[in-house]
Design a protein around this motif. Structure first.
Motif, PDB file in Angstrom:
ATOM      1  N   ASP A 184       0.882  -1.161   0.000  1.00  0.00           N
ATOM      2  CA  ASP A 184       0.000   0.000   0.000  1.00  0.00           C
ATOM      3  C   ASP A 184       0.919   1.210   0.000  1.00  0.00           C
ATOM      4  O   ASP A 184       1.678   1.399  -0.950  1.00  0.00           O
ATOM      5  N   HIS A 185       0.885   2.035   1.039  1.00  0.00           N
ATOM      6  CA  HIS A 185       1.938   3.031   1.203  1.00  0.00           C
ATOM      7  C   HIS A 185       3.243   2.339   1.581  1.00  0.00           C
ATOM      8  O   HIS A 185       4.325   2.868   1.324  1.00  0.00           O
ATOM      9  N   ASP A 186       3.123   1.176   2.207  1.00  0.00           N
ATOM     10  CA  ASP A 186       4.258   0.457   2.764  1.00  0.00           C
ATOM     11  C   ASP A 186       4.400  -0.905   2.091  1.00  0.00           C
ATOM     12  O   ASP A 186       3.597  -1.291   1.247  1.00  0.00           O
ATOM     13  N   GLY A 187       5.432  -1.632   2.508  1.00  0.00           N
ATOM     14  CA  GLY A 187       5.635  -2.992   2.017  1.00  0.00           C
ATOM     15  C   GLY A 187       5.415  -3.995   3.131  1.00  0.00           C
ATOM     16  O   GLY A 187       5.831  -3.771   4.278  1.00  0.00           O
ATOM     17  N   TRP A 188       4.734  -5.098   2.814  1.00  0.00           N
ATOM     18  CA  TRP A 188       4.436  -6.142   3.793  1.00  0.00           C
ATOM     19  C   TRP A 188       4.805  -7.500   3.226  1.00  0.00           C
ATOM     20  O   TRP A 188       4.817  -7.715   2.010  1.00  0.00           O
ATOM     21  N   PHE A 189       5.077  -8.436   4.125  1.00  0.00           N
ATOM     22  CA  PHE A 189       5.077  -9.848   3.767  1.00  0.00           C
ATOM     23  C   PHE A 189       4.697 -10.643   5.006  1.00  0.00           C
ATOM     24  O   PHE A 189       5.239 -10.431   6.094  1.00  0.00           O
ATOM     25  N   ASN A 236       6.603   8.960   8.453  1.00  0.00           N
ATOM     26  CA  ASN A 236       5.734  10.081   8.112  1.00  0.00           C
ATOM     27  C   ASN A 236       4.623   9.704   7.140  1.00  0.00           C
ATOM     28  O   ASN A 236       3.964  10.577   6.577  1.00  0.00           O
ATOM     29  N   TYR A 237       4.443   8.402   6.921  1.00  0.00           N
ATOM     30  CA  TYR A 237       3.371   7.875   6.069  1.00  0.00           C
ATOM     31  C   TYR A 237       3.578   8.217   4.586  1.00  0.00           C
ATOM     32  O   TYR A 237       2.676   8.075   3.770  1.00  0.00           O
ATOM     33  N   GLN A 238       4.767   8.654   4.241  1.00  0.00           N
ATOM     34  CA  GLN A 238       5.074   8.873   2.827  1.00  0.00           C
ATOM     35  C   GLN A 238       5.097   7.536   2.105  1.00  0.00           C
ATOM     36  O   GLN A 238       5.426   6.505   2.688  1.00  0.00           O
ATOM     37  N   ASP A 239       4.726   7.554   0.832  1.00  0.00           N
ATOM     38  CA  ASP A 239       4.679   6.318   0.057  1.00  0.00           C
ATOM     39  C   ASP A 239       6.084   5.749  -0.098  1.00  0.00           C
ATOM     40  O   ASP A 239       6.995   6.425  -0.587  1.00  0.00           O
ATOM     41  N   LEU A 240       6.263   4.500   0.329  1.00  0.00           N
ATOM     42  CA  LEU A 240       7.566   3.845   0.191  1.00  0.00           C
ATOM     43  C   LEU A 240       7.925   3.632  -1.272  1.00  0.00           C
ATOM     44  O   LEU A 240       9.097   3.641  -1.648  1.00  0.00           O
ATOM     45  N   ASN A 241       6.899   3.423  -2.088  1.00  0.00           N
ATOM     46  CA  ASN A 241       7.092   3.239  -3.527  1.00  0.00           C
ATOM     47  C   ASN A 241       7.962   2.017  -3.840  1.00  0.00           C
ATOM     48  O   ASN A 241       8.700   1.997  -4.819  1.00  0.00           O
TER      49      ASN A 241
END
Length: 866
Positions: A680-685, A702-707
């Motif tokens: 989403d904004h972040d990466g998960w696994f 800061n909730y910025q998009d990790l991209n």
């Protein structure tokens, strides 16, 4: 007569007598006497004042003994591949000793094997064990007192740390007789060589220091000794501050005198050795040589070498200025000065001096995250502060036994550090660009936030937290992202959509969803005008749900949730512990937030046969006398039918083997596993094996998009951690996921979703809840049953072999009551060898373009992950 009397009267009085009898002199003498008496009363007052302070401090327990945190005990089994050295290392970490008696326990190598003898402060009963080895394996474990054979033995749990006061001081208390002689000599050589031979003061050193102050001002040469004795330093450490005032100096002198009267030299040295400031480690203050040995070298104090003792003694002068981690040249020079002083004092010979001077620093700092698990410790402390009476934690000396596995924690810290280096490199590459400066071009890296990360691993069958990393650096930030960072979960939420869909086989809802059900993947505007899109706008039309989850297709997943009912998906999420989810189209692709710990708990329903396990970090809390204050047992709640949980796991295995999680296989992780990426904004696994579940999150504060997709940010950390985990004996017994009763397997034709015949070119082995499997044989590729021909006979035989056994009667319905009981791992069962990886079903593109059937097909290339 008159003349004689006249001569007597003319005798002159001596001048000093006249001065003494002068009225002014008498007044001065009277004032001096009053001042002397008054000063005596003042000295007596302060003497008594400091005496009371000293008595109060030295009465009873000088150092508070805060509560001690222990890791989970490690068990050893007959047949386990482990060496005596590995067990010895684990015992040393638990404060066992081989060189001297320890109240916790001792061990020794005998002609028969490794003898382990718990002491009076052992966590276990006083049962000893003799462990015998052959070719790197344990072949026998016996009780040496009764010669009774044992199938397994639990080792002493490792000491993690102490629970700190508000100053966050860390120390390991030592008695004087536990301090090695070279450590004593190294400190005396550089700080106070004649400590055992003078009183509270060393007058020759005071004169020398005064002379240096006159010649050089307040400057002090490197390596020169100060005027303060060890006794004066103890007075300053325990009772005063470091302000350079005459008042403090006088108080220090008075306290030093009293300490020499009340204590022996050995007792004074012991106070010094346990309280001297030795630098910082993260946010903790290191006190004493016992804790310093572990902080700088990762060893017990009695395991150090002469150069290492010299380094500890040397950095006492200025631990932050002389720290070998930041200023190795300064530390080396100071260490060598200590070695030279030891040689001058005659405590080492020329050969020892030369060998010590030639030895490098040899500092071996343990990662704070790896050894102390600071985020985990803070979580424990917060929990106990809320549950125990105020102040009890620091005064009652509790023994807190936790669920943490130190080896797994070290693996997590290393995987996190290595993975974040890759993430940092990817972010730096994205921020790097060239700008024109005048007539030339310059490469510039734009500033931006630093990526944070979190990892939590737990036993899915007990909920025990085995490893926890709350951020990239505890020294940088004490914010625990595992428990506090609520972020949209992305595609790691999608398994709940597919589980709710597969559950229709039990509820009777139509249309009923199975692994072979197809769903439409196309651009769609859903309820409320919600118009999501797939990653890079790739769409694949009508596809099986296995393909949709393998490649994390957003629109297909939302279409499936719409078909099942958004409320059904939300209900399942709430039951699993994700309370933020609302019944909207966006729920299907993880737009609602949860913490990594929330997701780990929720995913236990897939890894634990449908039962949600509550995460727990404490096993038991005991008083110093062994009375149990608190005990936490595994707590589970049935949420999902075991058959549906298995089908969801089967789909998630396909994600690992052929979908967006295939990067873990490419990284060398081959054990049977199920998992899912999320972005989403972040990466998960999130993923699990038969005995371990792990969730990894990567993002910005800061909730910025990790991209960065989860496959490139969180998955590499997960894969490296799990590779290390399955290499450990306690996690090596990874087993393939076994279907529960009520699950049948069918070979299905990919095109018709009917029972495959021998002529079907593309097939898959799919699982079904009994009674929901296809009943009709493939009509697109029928078997020609021509009587009398050889081909007909062979094909008839193959066709009959491919037909499944008939399902049991009344297959659809609720599982037997025993299937929803909370399973608890059997800690006494010996681990089995790691099985070979299980080849799973082919991916979508191999089924579309490949040849062959089922498990012999090659892996497909994976489309981009959303």
């Amino acid at each position: 007569m008159a003349s004689k009397r006249g001569r007597k009267l003319r005798i002159k009085t001596r001048p000093w007598v006249r001065a003494l009898t002068h009225p002014v002199t008498k007044v001065v003498l009277a004032l001096l006497l009053v001042a002397f008496v008054a000063g005596g009363f003042v000295v007596l007052h302060y003497y008594n004042k400091y005496a009371r302070i000293i008595d109060a401090r030295l009465t009873g327990q000088i150092f508070s003994r805060p509560s001690i945190l222990f890791a989970a005990p490690e068990s050893i089994y007959i047949g386990e591949r482990i060496t005596p050295l590995q067990i010895e290392t684990a015992l040393e970490q638990a404060n066992y000793s081989s060189a001297q008696s320890s109240p916790v326990g001792r061990f020794q190598i005998t002609g028969q094997g490794l003898l382990i003898e718990p002491g009076p402060e052992s966590f276990h009963s006083p049962q000893a064990a003799l462990v015998q080895f052959d070719q790197g394996r344990i072949v026998a474990i016996t009780d040496p007192r009764t010669n009774q054979a044992l199938s397994g033995y639990s080792l002493e749990p490792e000491v993690l740390t102490t629970l700190f006061d508000q100053n966050r001081d860390k120390r390991r208390l030592l008695r004087y007789d536990q301090i090695p002689k070279p450590m004593v000599e190294a400190l005396l050589a550089i700080e106070d060589r004649d400590f055992f031979h003078h009183g509270a003061f060393n007058y020759w050193r005071i004169l020398g220091a005064a002379y240096r102050d006159l010649i050089h001002g307040r400057w002090r040469e490197s390596g020169a000794q100060g005027a303060s004795t060890i006794t004066q330093q103890v007075a300053r450490m325990f009772f005063l501050n470091n302000r350079r005032t005459w008042r403090r100096k006088l108080a220090e002198a008075m306290i030093a005198v009293e300490l020499e009267q009340r204590l022996t030299k050995q007792q004074i040295f012991e106070l010094y050795a346990n309280d001297v400031y030795m630098g910082q480690r993260g946010t903790y203050t290191i006190r004493g040589f016992g804790e310093a040995a572990r902080a700088y070298f990762g060893k017990q104090l009695d395991e150090l070498t002469l150069p290492q003792y010299a380094l500890l003694a040397g950095i006492v002068q200025g631990p932050n200025y002389l720290t070998p981690f930041r200023y190795p040249k300064r530390a080396l020079g100071r260490r060598n000065e200590v070695i030279e002083q030891m040689f001058k004092a005659g405590w080492i010979n020329a050969s020892e001096r030369e060998q010590a001077l030639a030895t490098p620093l040899q500092v071996n700092p343990i990662s704070v995250e790896a050894s102390d698990a600071p985020y985990f410790v803070d979580m424990i402390r917060d929990q106990l502060v809320n549950e125990l009476p105020e102040g009890a934690l620091a005064s009652e000396s509790f023994r807190v036994y936790t669920t943490l596995d130190p080896e797994l924690q070290r693996a997590a810290a290393k995987a996190m550090a290595d993975g974040l280096k890759q993430v940092d490199a990817l972010i730096a590459r994205r921020r790097t660009h060239r700008v024109r400066v005048g007539r030339s071009w310059r490469t510039v890296v734009s500033p931006g936030p630093v990526a944070q990360a979190a990892l939590v691993a737990l036993d899915p069958h007990t909920g025990a937290i085995k490893a926890l990393i709350g951020g990239r650096s505890y020294a940088y930030s004490q914010y625990n992202h595992v428990t506090r960072a609520e972020r949209p979960t992305g595609s790691t939420f999608k398994p709940f959509v597919y589980a709710a869909a597969l559950n229709t086989a039990l509820t009777g809802q139509q249309p009923m969803i199975t692994e072979t059900t197809e769903v439409m993947d196309e651009p769609t505007v859903f309820e409320g005008g919600y118009a999501p899109h797939n990653f890079e706008n790739h769409y694949y039309g009508r596809i099986p749900i296995r393909v949709a989850i393998e490649h994390s297709l957003n629109n297909a997943t939302i279409a499936l949730a719409q078909q099942v009912g958004y409320d059904k998906v939300a209900d399942l999420a709430h039951a699993a512990g994700i309370s933020s989810v609302l019944a909207t189209p966006s729920e299907a692709i993880g737009t609602y937030p949860a913490t990594p710990l929330d997701m780990a708990a929720a995913w236990t329903i897939f890894a634990n046969h449908g039962v949600r396990m509550t995460p727990r970090s404490i096993v038991a809390v005991e008083t110093a006398n062994g009375a149990i204050v608190d005990r936490e047992l595994p707590e589970g709640k049935p949420v999902l039918d075991p058959r549906v949980a298995f089908l969801t796991t089967d789909l998630l295995e396909s994600v690992m083997d052929h979908g967006t999680g295939v990067g873990a296989r490419e990284a060398g992780f081959t054990a049977p596993a199920a998992g899912k990426t999320g972005t989403d904004h972040d990466g998960w696994f999130a993923g699990y094996t038969s005995n371990l579940l792990c969730v990894v999150w990567v993002g910005f504060d800061n909730y910025q998009d990790l991209n960065l997709e989860g496959a490139r940010s969180a998955l590499p950390i997960w894969a490296e951690f799990m590779k290390s985990a399955v290499a450990l004996p306690q996690y090596a017994n990874v087993q393939p996921f076994q279907p529960p009763p009520g699950i049948v397997e069918e070979k299905v034709d990919d095109q018709t979703q009917e029972i495959a015949t021998a002529l079907c070119p593309l097939t898959d082995d799919d699982y079904f809840i009994a009674g929901t499997q296809p009943q009709q044989t493939c009509t697109l590729h029928p078997v020609p049953l021509t009587p009398g021909t050889a081909v007909g006979k062979v094909l008839t035989f193959l066709h009959l072999r491919s037909k499944p056994a008939p399902p049991p009667p009344n297959p659809v319905g609720p599982p037997p009551s025993s299937s929803v009981t909370v399973p608890v791992a059997n800690a006494q069962a010996p681990p089995r060898p790691l099985p070979p990886p299980v080849k799973k079903k082919r991916g979508f593109f191999a089924r579309l373009f490949g040849i062959g059937s089922g498990k012999s097909a090659a892996k497909p290339s994976r489309p981009p992950q959303p």
